[in-house]
Every structure is written in C-alpha cells, then in structure tokens.
Design a protein around this motif. Structure first.
Motif, PDB file in Angstrom:
ATOM      1  N   LEU A 322      11.063  24.468  34.792  1.00  0.00           N
ATOM      2  CA  LEU A 322      11.681  25.978  34.550  1.00  0.00           C
ATOM      3  C   LEU A 322      13.119  25.611  34.374  1.00  0.00           C
ATOM      4  CD1 LEU A 322       9.576  28.280  36.561  1.00  0.00           C
ATOM      5  CD2 LEU A 322       9.091  27.604  34.250  1.00  0.00           C
ATOM      6  N   VAL A 323      13.936  26.253  33.224  1.00  0.00           N
ATOM      7  CA  VAL A 323      15.065  26.058  33.082  1.00  0.00           C
ATOM      8  C   VAL A 323      15.561  27.596  32.910  1.00  0.00           C
ATOM      9  CG1 VAL A 323      17.009  24.979  31.808  1.00  0.00           C
ATOM     10  CG2 VAL A 323      14.784  23.840  32.216  1.00  0.00           C
ATOM     11  N   PRO A 324      16.273  28.236  33.998  1.00  0.00           N
ATOM     12  CA  PRO A 324      16.686  29.750  33.820  1.00  0.00           C
ATOM     13  C   PRO A 324      17.904  29.485  33.539  1.00  0.00           C
ATOM     14  CG  PRO A 324      16.509  29.046  36.089  1.00  0.00           C
ATOM     15  CD  PRO A 324      15.895  27.923  35.389  1.00  0.00           C
ATOM     16  N   VAL A 325      18.286  30.297  32.377  1.00  0.00           N
ATOM     17  CA  VAL A 325      19.604  30.562  31.831  1.00  0.00           C
ATOM     18  C   VAL A 325      20.034  32.306  31.684  1.00  0.00           C
ATOM     19  CG1 VAL A 325      21.350  30.182  29.691  1.00  0.00           C
ATOM     20  CG2 VAL A 325      19.360  28.689  30.435  1.00  0.00           C
ATOM     21  N   ILE A 326      20.852  32.479  33.037  1.00  0.00           N
ATOM     22  CA  ILE A 326      21.088  34.008  32.863  1.00  0.00           C
ATOM     23  C   ILE A 326      22.420  34.354  31.907  1.00  0.00           C
ATOM     24  CG2 ILE A 326      21.921  35.637  34.622  1.00  0.00           C
ATOM     25  CD1 ILE A 326      20.594  33.912  36.848  1.00  0.00           C
ATOM     26  N   TRP A 327      22.182  35.286  31.115  1.00  0.00           N
ATOM     27  CA  TRP A 327      23.208  35.815  30.072  1.00  0.00           C
ATOM     28  C   TRP A 327      24.670  36.153  30.997  1.00  0.00           C
ATOM     29  CZ3 TRP A 327      21.577  33.890  26.135  1.00  0.00           C
ATOM     30  CH2 TRP A 327      20.460  34.077  25.590  1.00  0.00           C
ATOM     31  N   PHE A 376       9.897  21.851  40.333  1.00  0.00           N
ATOM     32  CA  PHE A 376       9.229  23.024  39.418  1.00  0.00           C
ATOM     33  C   PHE A 376      10.491  23.715  38.694  1.00  0.00           C
ATOM     34  CE2 PHE A 376       7.221  27.454  39.007  1.00  0.00           C
ATOM     35  CZ  PHE A 376       6.411  26.997  38.175  1.00  0.00           C
ATOM     36  N   LYS A 377      11.670  23.765  38.994  1.00  0.00           N
ATOM     37  CA  LYS A 377      12.875  24.166  38.535  1.00  0.00           C
ATOM     38  C   LYS A 377      14.094  23.541  38.438  1.00  0.00           C
ATOM     39  CE  LYS A 377      16.215  27.800  39.475  1.00  0.00           C
ATOM     40  NZ  LYS A 377      16.537  28.970  40.560  1.00  0.00           N
ATOM     41  N   ALA A 378      14.702  23.407  37.345  1.00  0.00           N
ATOM     42  CA  ALA A 378      16.062  22.839  37.431  1.00  0.00           C
ATOM     43  C   ALA A 378      17.178  23.704  36.957  1.00  0.00           C
ATOM     44  CB  ALA A 378      16.079  21.568  36.202  1.00  0.00           C
ATOM     45  N   GLU A 379      18.510  23.378  37.681  1.00  0.00           N
ATOM     46  CA  GLU A 379      19.620  24.285  37.058  1.00  0.00           C
ATOM     47  C   GLU A 379      20.423  23.740  36.263  1.00  0.00           C
ATOM     48  OE1 GLU A 379      23.963  25.277  39.770  1.00  0.00           O
ATOM     49  OE2 GLU A 379      22.250  24.284  40.666  1.00  0.00           O
ATOM     50  N   VAL A 380      20.680  24.709  35.212  1.00  0.00           N
ATOM     51  CA  VAL A 380      21.732  24.092  34.272  1.00  0.00           C
ATOM     52  C   VAL A 380      23.083  24.183  34.604  1.00  0.00           C
ATOM     53  CG1 VAL A 380      20.247  25.658  32.357  1.00  0.00           C
ATOM     54  CG2 VAL A 380      22.148  26.668  33.518  1.00  0.00           C
ATOM     55  N   VAL A 381      23.440  22.924  33.775  1.00  0.00           N
ATOM     56  CA  VAL A 381      25.021  22.765  33.968  1.00  0.00           C
ATOM     57  C   VAL A 381      25.822  23.303  32.783  1.00  0.00           C
ATOM     58  CG1 VAL A 381      26.927  20.918  34.433  1.00  0.00           C
ATOM     59  CG2 VAL A 381      24.502  20.919  35.458  1.00  0.00           C
ATOM     60  N   SER A 382      26.730  23.642  32.900  1.00  0.00           N
ATOM     61  CA  SER A 382      27.677  24.330  31.538  1.00  0.00           C
ATOM     62  C   SER A 382      26.857  25.241  31.050  1.00  0.00           C
ATOM     63  CB  SER A 382      27.910  23.088  30.741  1.00  0.00           C
ATOM     64  OG  SER A 382      28.861  22.084  31.074  1.00  0.00           O
ATOM     65  N   PRO A 383      26.463  26.355  31.624  1.00  0.00           N
ATOM     66  CA  PRO A 383      25.526  27.337  31.312  1.00  0.00           C
ATOM     67  C   PRO A 383      26.276  27.910  29.782  1.00  0.00           C
ATOM     68  CG  PRO A 383      26.819  28.110  33.253  1.00  0.00           C
ATOM     69  CD  PRO A 383      27.142  26.584  33.259  1.00  0.00           C
ATOM     70  N   ALA A 384      27.360  28.159  29.629  1.00  0.00           N
ATOM     71  CA  ALA A 384      27.851  28.674  28.533  1.00  0.00           C
ATOM     72  C   ALA A 384      27.549  27.860  27.213  1.00  0.00           C
ATOM     73  CB  ALA A 384      29.564  28.462  28.399  1.00  0.00           C
ATOM     74  N   GLU A 385      27.478  26.797  27.155  1.00  0.00           N
ATOM     75  CA  GLU A 385      27.024  25.748  26.039  1.00  0.00           C
ATOM     76  C   GLU A 385      25.282  25.976  25.960  1.00  0.00           C
ATOM     77  OE1 GLU A 385      28.962  24.457  23.991  1.00  0.00           O
ATOM     78  OE2 GLU A 385      30.477  25.298  25.401  1.00  0.00           O
ATOM     79  N   TRP A 386      24.649  26.316  27.077  1.00  0.00           N
ATOM     80  CA  TRP A 386      23.203  26.639  27.211  1.00  0.00           C
ATOM     81  C   TRP A 386      23.083  27.976  26.251  1.00  0.00           C
ATOM     82  CZ3 TRP A 386      18.732  23.805  28.300  1.00  0.00           C
ATOM     83  CH2 TRP A 386      18.860  22.881  29.028  1.00  0.00           C
ATOM     84  N   GLU A 387      24.067  28.850  26.812  1.00  0.00           N
ATOM     85  CA  GLU A 387      23.945  30.155  25.812  1.00  0.00           C
ATOM     86  C   GLU A 387      24.215  30.060  24.566  1.00  0.00           C
ATOM     87  OE1 GLU A 387      25.925  33.552  27.655  1.00  0.00           O
ATOM     88  OE2 GLU A 387      25.781  32.921  29.764  1.00  0.00           O
ATOM     89  N   ARG A 388      25.056  29.239  24.019  1.00  0.00           N
ATOM     90  CA  ARG A 388      25.657  29.207  22.787  1.00  0.00           C
ATOM     91  C   ARG A 388      24.574  28.498  21.997  1.00  0.00           C
ATOM     92  NH1 ARG A 388      29.818  26.657  23.581  1.00  0.00           N
ATOM     93  NH2 ARG A 388      31.338  28.473  23.485  1.00  0.00           N
ATOM     94  N   TRP A 389      23.659  27.476  22.662  1.00  0.00           N
ATOM     95  CA  TRP A 389      22.584  26.800  21.722  1.00  0.00           C
ATOM     96  C   TRP A 389      21.438  27.895  21.835  1.00  0.00           C
ATOM     97  CZ3 TRP A 389      17.448  26.311  22.595  1.00  0.00           C
ATOM     98  CH2 TRP A 389      16.796  25.200  21.730  1.00  0.00           C
ATOM     99  N   ILE A 390      21.280  28.740  22.849  1.00  0.00           N
ATOM    100  CA  ILE A 390      19.851  29.412  22.686  1.00  0.00           C
ATOM    101  C   ILE A 390      20.346  30.617  21.829  1.00  0.00           C
ATOM    102  CG2 ILE A 390      18.765  31.483  23.876  1.00  0.00           C
ATOM    103  CD1 ILE A 390      19.112  29.683  26.547  1.00  0.00           C
ATOM    104  N   LYS A 391      21.633  31.157  21.821  1.00  0.00           N
ATOM    105  CA  LYS A 391      21.838  32.159  20.674  1.00  0.00           C
ATOM    106  C   LYS A 391      22.070  31.633  19.021  1.00  0.00           C
ATOM    107  CE  LYS A 391      24.593  35.014  23.853  1.00  0.00           C
ATOM    108  NZ  LYS A 391      25.575  35.759  24.224  1.00  0.00           N
ATOM    109  N   ASP A 392      22.129  30.227  18.998  1.00  0.00           N
ATOM    110  CA  ASP A 392      21.907  29.836  17.791  1.00  0.00           C
ATOM    111  C   ASP A 392      20.592  29.761  17.197  1.00  0.00           C
ATOM    112  OD1 ASP A 392      24.704  29.277  17.206  1.00  0.00           O
ATOM    113  OD2 ASP A 392      24.852  27.497  17.921  1.00  0.00           O
ATOM    114  N   GLN A 393      19.548  29.312  18.386  1.00  0.00           N
ATOM    115  CA  GLN A 393      18.180  29.115  17.939  1.00  0.00           C
ATOM    116  C   GLN A 393      17.858  30.724  17.562  1.00  0.00           C
ATOM    117  OE1 GLN A 393      16.619  26.422  17.763  1.00  0.00           O
ATOM    118  NE2 GLN A 393      14.628  27.400  17.757  1.00  0.00           N
ATOM    119  N   GLN A 394      18.344  31.578  18.302  1.00  0.00           N
ATOM    120  CA  GLN A 394      17.853  32.931  17.825  1.00  0.00           C
ATOM    121  C   GLN A 394      18.290  33.507  16.637  1.00  0.00           C
ATOM    122  OE1 GLN A 394      19.621  35.014  21.516  1.00  0.00           O
ATOM    123  NE2 GLN A 394      17.672  35.385  22.213  1.00  0.00           N
TER     124      GLN A 394
END
Length: 444
Positions: A322-327, A376-394
C-alpha cells in the motif's frame, strides 16, 4: 570513490603522468556503482592518480588541465566537499576541454547542484550535456546521485523535452521510447505501410478517373456513364480520406502511448521509504511487489487502510504494497537534499538501480533481504511529485485531477488498472493471483 558520467563508445584517455612511481590506477566511472543498466551502459577508462602517500598539499594544488580538474573534483565530491568540487568542474569547462571532458564536467556539476537541491542549475547543466555533448538520457534516469533531482519539477520538464525528441535534445530517448512502443504495438508499422500503400493506389486510380469523369460530364458519343464514373471517383476519394484519417489516428495513438511510457518511467523513479526507513525508487521493487497507490483526502485514505487490514494476509500473499498519497501533503514538505535526506552511510547502503542491482536481486539472499524489508505499507518521499504524477495520470484517463483514486501496478511496474474512489479489497483479492502462481510469473 571516484565518479563521473561518460558517453558510450568512447576511447581510452592517456594516463596522467606522475612523479610517484607507486601511483595506482583508478576507474573514472559512475558514482557508487559497479554496474550500470544496459540501456545506459557507460564504458570506463583509467586515469593515473597519486598514491595514498601523496601529501595533502599536492591534493589541494590547482590542476592544470580539464581532465585533472574533473578527476580532482570527483575526489573532493566523494569526501563531501561539494562546493570545492563544483568550483573545479567550472574550472574544467574553461580549460578547453575535449567533448568527453566537457560532458563529464557538466554531468558531475549537475550532480553537485542536485546534491545542494538546486534543480534549475542541475537541469541547465544536463540540458547542455544532452544538446552539445551527446549525453545519454538513460544515464540521468539511472544514476542514484541524481535521485533527488528526479523528484523535482525540473526533471519532469527535461524529460518532456527528451520525449518530444528532435535534433536538439533527447533524440536517443525518444528512439528508445518508440522501440518500447513497437514492442507493445508490434503491428502499427505494418498498418501504416498499408495505409500509405492503399492511399497511393486510390490516388493513382483517382488520377486516371479524372479524364473519364470530364468526358462523362461533357457527354457525346462514346462518353462513359456519368454515374458509374462519378461513383468510382467518390470511392477513391472516400478511400483516401479514410486511410489518411486512420494514419493520423494511429500517429495520435502512438504519441499517447509514448506519453504513457514516459509517465511509467517517471513513476518508476519516484521514491518510497520502507518500514525499515530505507529509501528506494519504485523501480527497485519490480518483480517483488504489486504497489497499490491510494490517493485522496486523509480521512478517505485512513478508512481505506483500515478496511485493507481485514484482508492483510491475503493481500500480502499477492504481493500488495500500500502506497498512500494524501492530497495537499506535499505543499508544506521542504525539499530534502542528499538522497532524499538520507545520511551518507544510509545512502551508500541503498542498492543501485542498474545492472549490478539486477544481478544481486537475482540471488536468493538479496531477494530475501529485500522482501524482509517490505511490509504492508510504504511511505512516499517527495509527496508533491507523487501528486503531480497521479494528476497527470488522471488527465490521461479523463478523470478530474484531485479526485480520490486508486492505481494498481503490475509486478513489472506498469499500470494494471485504476478507478475512482477507494478499492474493493475483496475484489482485489479475487483478481490478483498469489505471488507463487503461474500468472504472477508471467506478469514479471
């Protein structure tokens, strides 16, 4: 340890002369790695440097050539003296360097700027090396010393330039993307050939139909039937229009596929922190886990994680991580330097992403060790870049950016499927095969 980024297929440089008869040979190569990926393999060459008995004063003496500046700068960088190393790389660029020396100076200068969190300066150095000195983009993708740079917006801009290709920058990167695209859509080239061939045939037929159509319109004895001739001309014109439209549609689909491949590559370079506090890029977990990215509001993510706990055993059997990304979490997070904030000792312990890591990952011991660190879970590093990627995918999927979504990845790192809201864990347990199943082996 001495470090540098070197182009493919270069020649050996002559050794430095030294007054010390006990001089030893060092390898000018990529920092901290014994192996590099096949897509970005860099040949090595040897230079002669002073032995351990060389005095500190000699080490501090300003080098007289570009090559000496680069080598001394690498030694200083390995000792953490980044500012001094940066100055030497700048000096090397003023000493009439040959193309290989200029490329190495610019590349290592970019690594220094990345270490200091100076993304724009690092991007400018790499852009110049790509444009003028034939730096391979795969080198940028696979060097751990640029891991922090790959988490910055400047890297995404540089990667987009390289994806679009052209004579100025990144032609090789676009060519590699097209090769991957051809593997995923092997009949696209055949279809295009037939589109062009049939369009040409229809055009030739229409060309010869025009005189007949003119005679039919004029009428008279021996004139061809007007409706038959007009029908043939219409068929030819319609065929050309349809075939040309299909050709451009196929081109559009290829560009969309190249964008998706580029996004997948960006995703693979995003960093995670495992339960042992070890920072890895997502690519390092390929063939080991199936990451499930949960993106949404804090309350929504917390509820989804709580529901997932009920199926924890079965999800672990299927390799789910699980890789949680909080907006909005990435807006306040300051940029972490030096390998995402890891200490020098911790950064050195990270496995490289290249050929050496692939070899070690094949061994039972290394694979077991990596699996032991994955919970079971990993923490994201550089969450802003994860958000940017997810929004591009959306955007690519036609989903409004910022909606709650989940994304399930395959073992090979590609997107398996995605959906709005949070996942149905019971359905995922039914959908995903256990890690030791044949279907999982085929997915690798």
């Amino acid at each position: 340890m001495a470090v540098a980024a070197l182009p493919l297929n270069h020649r050996l440089l002559p050794c430095f002369s030294t007054s010390n008869p006990r001089a030893r040979t060092q390898s000018w190569r990529s920092r901290g790695r014994e192996g590099v990926p096949q897509t970005a393999s860099r040949a090595r060459f040897s230079v002669t440097s002073c032995s351990s008995s060389t005095s500190q004063a000699q080490e501090e003496e300003a080098p007289a050539t570009a090559e000496a500046c680069v080598n001394t700068g690498l030694q200083l960088f390995s000792k953490g003296r980044v500012k001094e190393a940066l100055s030497l790389f700048d000096t090397a660029l003023t000493l009439n360097p040959n193309p290989m020396e200029a490329q190495a100076a610019l590349y290592n200068k970019a690594c220094c700027h990345a270490y200091r969190g100076e993304g724009k300066k690092a991007a400018d150095c790499l852009r110049t090396a790509l444009k003028e000195y034939n730096l391979k983009f795969g080198t940028i993708l696979n060097d751990p010393d640029l891991a922090s740079f790959r988490a910055l917006p400047e890297f995404k801009e540089l990667q987009e330039e390289a994806r679009l290709g052209g004579e100025d920058i990144g032609y090789g990167f676009r060519r590699d993307l097209k090769l991957i695209s051809e593997v995923q859509a092997p009949f696209r080239g055949v279809r295009r050939f037939f589109y062009v061939a049939f369009s040409a045939a229809a055009g030739i037929s229409f060309f010869f139909t025009i005189p007949r159509l003119i005679r039919a319109i004029k009428g008279g004895d021996g004139a061809p039937d007007l409706w038959d001739t007009a029908g043939n001309a219409a068929i030819n014109i319609g065929g050309i229009v349809v075939l040309v439209a299909l050709f451009f549609w196929d081109n559009k689909k290829e560009e969309e596929q190249l964008e998706q491949i580029s996004r997948n590559e960006t995703l693979s370079r995003l960093p995670l922190r495992l339960s042992t506090n070890r920072v890895v890029e997502l690519v390092q977990l390929r063939d080991t886990v199936r990451p499930v990215i949960l993106a949404g509001k804090k309350e929504t993510i917390a509820l989804a994680m709580q529901k997932a706990e009920r199926f924890r055993t079965e999800l672990l059997r299927r390799g789910v991580l699980l890789v949680p990304v909080i907006w909005g979490e990435g807006k306040a997070a300051p940029l972490e330097k030096k390998g995402f904030g890891a200490s020098p000792k911790a950064a050195a312990a990270l496995p490289s992403i290249g050929e050496d890591f692939e070899k070690r990952a094949q061994s039972v011991i290394a694979q077991s060790k990596l699996k032991a660190e994955i919970r079971f879970k990993a923490e994201v590093v550089s969450p802003a870049e994860w958000e940017r990627w997810i929004k591009d995918q959306q955007k690519s999927e036609g989903v409004t950016p910022g909606e709650d979504v989940y994304i399930i990845l395959r073992l090979d790192g590609r997107v398996r499927r995605s959906g709005k809201g949070m996942p149905d864990w019971q359905q995922i347990v039914k959908e995903l095969p256990p890690m030791d199943a044949l279907l999982s082996k085929l997915e690798r």
